[in-house]
Design a protein around this motif. Sequence first.
Motif, PDB file in Angstrom:
ATOM      1  N   SER A  84      42.286  35.722  39.416  1.00 19.88           N
ATOM      2  CA  SER A  84      40.917  35.667  39.912  1.00 19.88           C
ATOM      3  C   SER A  84      40.867  35.006  41.278  1.00 19.88           C
ATOM      4  O   SER A  84      39.983  35.279  42.074  1.00 19.88           O
ATOM      5  N   LEU A  85      41.864  34.166  41.525  1.00 19.76           N
ATOM      6  CA  LEU A  85      41.915  33.468  42.814  1.00 19.76           C
ATOM      7  C   LEU A  85      42.627  34.291  43.880  1.00 19.76           C
ATOM      8  O   LEU A  85      42.204  34.366  45.020  1.00 19.76           O
ATOM      9  N   LEU A  86      43.714  34.945  43.493  1.00 29.09           N
ATOM     10  CA  LEU A  86      44.613  35.564  44.474  1.00 29.09           C
ATOM     11  C   LEU A  86      44.567  37.079  44.488  1.00 29.09           C
ATOM     12  O   LEU A  86      45.100  37.702  45.402  1.00 29.09           O
ATOM     13  N   TRP A 109      49.740  42.317  33.129  1.00 29.97           N
ATOM     14  CA  TRP A 109      48.341  42.414  33.553  1.00 29.97           C
ATOM     15  C   TRP A 109      47.827  43.842  33.352  1.00 29.97           C
ATOM     16  O   TRP A 109      46.763  44.068  32.778  1.00 29.97           O
ATOM     17  N   ASN A 110      48.603  44.799  33.834  1.00 30.34           N
ATOM     18  CA  ASN A 110      48.135  46.182  33.811  1.00 30.34           C
ATOM     19  C   ASN A 110      48.006  46.733  32.394  1.00 30.34           C
ATOM     20  O   ASN A 110      47.165  47.595  32.142  1.00 30.34           O
ATOM     21  N   THR A 111      48.843  46.264  31.483  1.00 37.93           N
ATOM     22  CA  THR A 111      48.820  46.847  30.144  1.00 37.93           C
ATOM     23  C   THR A 111      47.979  46.044  29.165  1.00 37.93           C
ATOM     24  O   THR A 111      47.592  46.572  28.133  1.00 37.93           O
ATOM     25  N   TYR A 112      47.720  44.799  29.476  1.00 39.86           N
ATOM     26  CA  TYR A 112      47.048  43.975  28.469  1.00 39.86           C
ATOM     27  C   TYR A 112      45.927  43.099  29.040  1.00 39.86           C
ATOM     28  O   TYR A 112      44.766  43.195  28.634  1.00 39.86           O
ATOM     29  N   VAL A 117      40.361  40.835  30.222  1.00 36.37           N
ATOM     30  CA  VAL A 117      39.430  40.215  31.163  1.00 36.37           C
ATOM     31  C   VAL A 117      38.189  41.078  31.318  1.00 36.37           C
ATOM     32  O   VAL A 117      37.066  40.572  31.365  1.00 36.37           O
ATOM     33  N   GLU A 118      38.396  42.385  31.378  1.00 39.85           N
ATOM     34  CA  GLU A 118      37.241  43.283  31.529  1.00 39.85           C
ATOM     35  C   GLU A 118      36.322  43.202  30.315  1.00 39.85           C
ATOM     36  O   GLU A 118      35.101  43.183  30.447  1.00 39.85           O
ATOM     37  N   SER A 144      32.305  36.185  39.637  1.00 39.05           N
ATOM     38  CA  SER A 144      32.845  37.239  38.804  1.00 39.05           C
ATOM     39  C   SER A 144      34.140  36.818  38.155  1.00 39.05           C
ATOM     40  O   SER A 144      34.958  36.109  38.745  1.00 39.05           O
ATOM     41  N   SER A 145      34.351  37.269  36.930  1.00 46.34           N
ATOM     42  CA  SER A 145      35.645  37.047  36.290  1.00 46.34           C
ATOM     43  C   SER A 145      36.605  38.169  36.627  1.00 46.34           C
ATOM     44  O   SER A 145      37.764  38.148  36.247  1.00 46.34           O
ATOM     45  N   GLN A 146      36.102  39.172  37.343  1.00 45.19           N
ATOM     46  CA  GLN A 146      36.989  40.247  37.758  1.00 45.19           C
ATOM     47  C   GLN A 146      37.839  39.770  38.923  1.00 45.19           C
ATOM     48  O   GLN A 146      37.438  38.885  39.671  1.00 45.19           O
TER      49      GLN A 146
END
Length: 254
Positions: A84-86, A109-112, A117-118, A144-146
């Motif tokens: 979320s920061l970077l 990240w991409n798979t889980y 988060v979404e 945003s948490s995105q």
Amino acid sequence: MKRKGGHENQDAVNRGAWSAEEDQILVNYVHLHGEGKWGQISRRTGLKRGGKSCRLRWLNYLKPDIKRGNISSDEEDLIIRLHSLLGNRWSLIAGRLPGRTDNEIKNYWNTYLRKKVEEKHNDNNNMELGIESPQCTDIDPTKSSQPVRCNEGMIPTVALNDSVNTKDWTENPFESTPPDHHDGCEEGFPTHFDLSDLLMPQEDCHFNGYACVELPQHFGDESCGVNDAMCETWYDNWKNEDYFPLDDVDFPLF
DNA sequence: AAGAGAGACAACCGCTGTAGA
DNA sequence: GTCTACAGCGGTTGTCTCTCT
């Protein structure tokens, strides 16, 4: 410009999964010659792999200090917060997670995690907005948490003025800086700084190498610096609570 | 049992940055 | 200043495994 690295001799190069034998050759080579000089491996060892492939294999799987599998909930939380920061700066994120590689974190990240988060984000929106669907095209990066890519931070003047006189600035590097340490900034707040400057190299912090931050030099003199104990306190706060009290401060949009 | 689809993850690709000649 | 080699990065693809029908 012609670049050799991008297209090595396709005919002479093995592709696909690495065999145990290839791994052993690579490990032996690194033990003998150290890391680097990846382009020379095929010539020196007969290994039919490109330099890039060798480097990737070593860094992601063969290096001795690599942790495999079972990303802990602490690590997961850290990844989410760092992302979320970077944003998608996987190597920076991986640098804060000892033994984890950028590729592993990216895949995780991409798979889980992205879905997780979404889903969380959607849940939050539903709670805040009721049934109304949040077609949120203008994401507020401060709330945003995105994942939001952001290279600069900003400390709002109001927050500074409020906090300088009422808070112990050592509790949280982002809440304030003491008035005596505004040399060079003067009326310059809100002050921009590069977030990557805030991420200290892990060897400078001695608490498992996790992320910590440091006030940049132009915030003041060296007494603005951060020692390990302070880092650890901040890290605990950051890890266990909402490090950035976004709801308390009305940040301007970037 | 077998085929389809989804998920996980290893590996590759194309590009940029940088050091050195 | 230019060119080359190489390291490194993030996005994408390929492949294997698992689950479901």
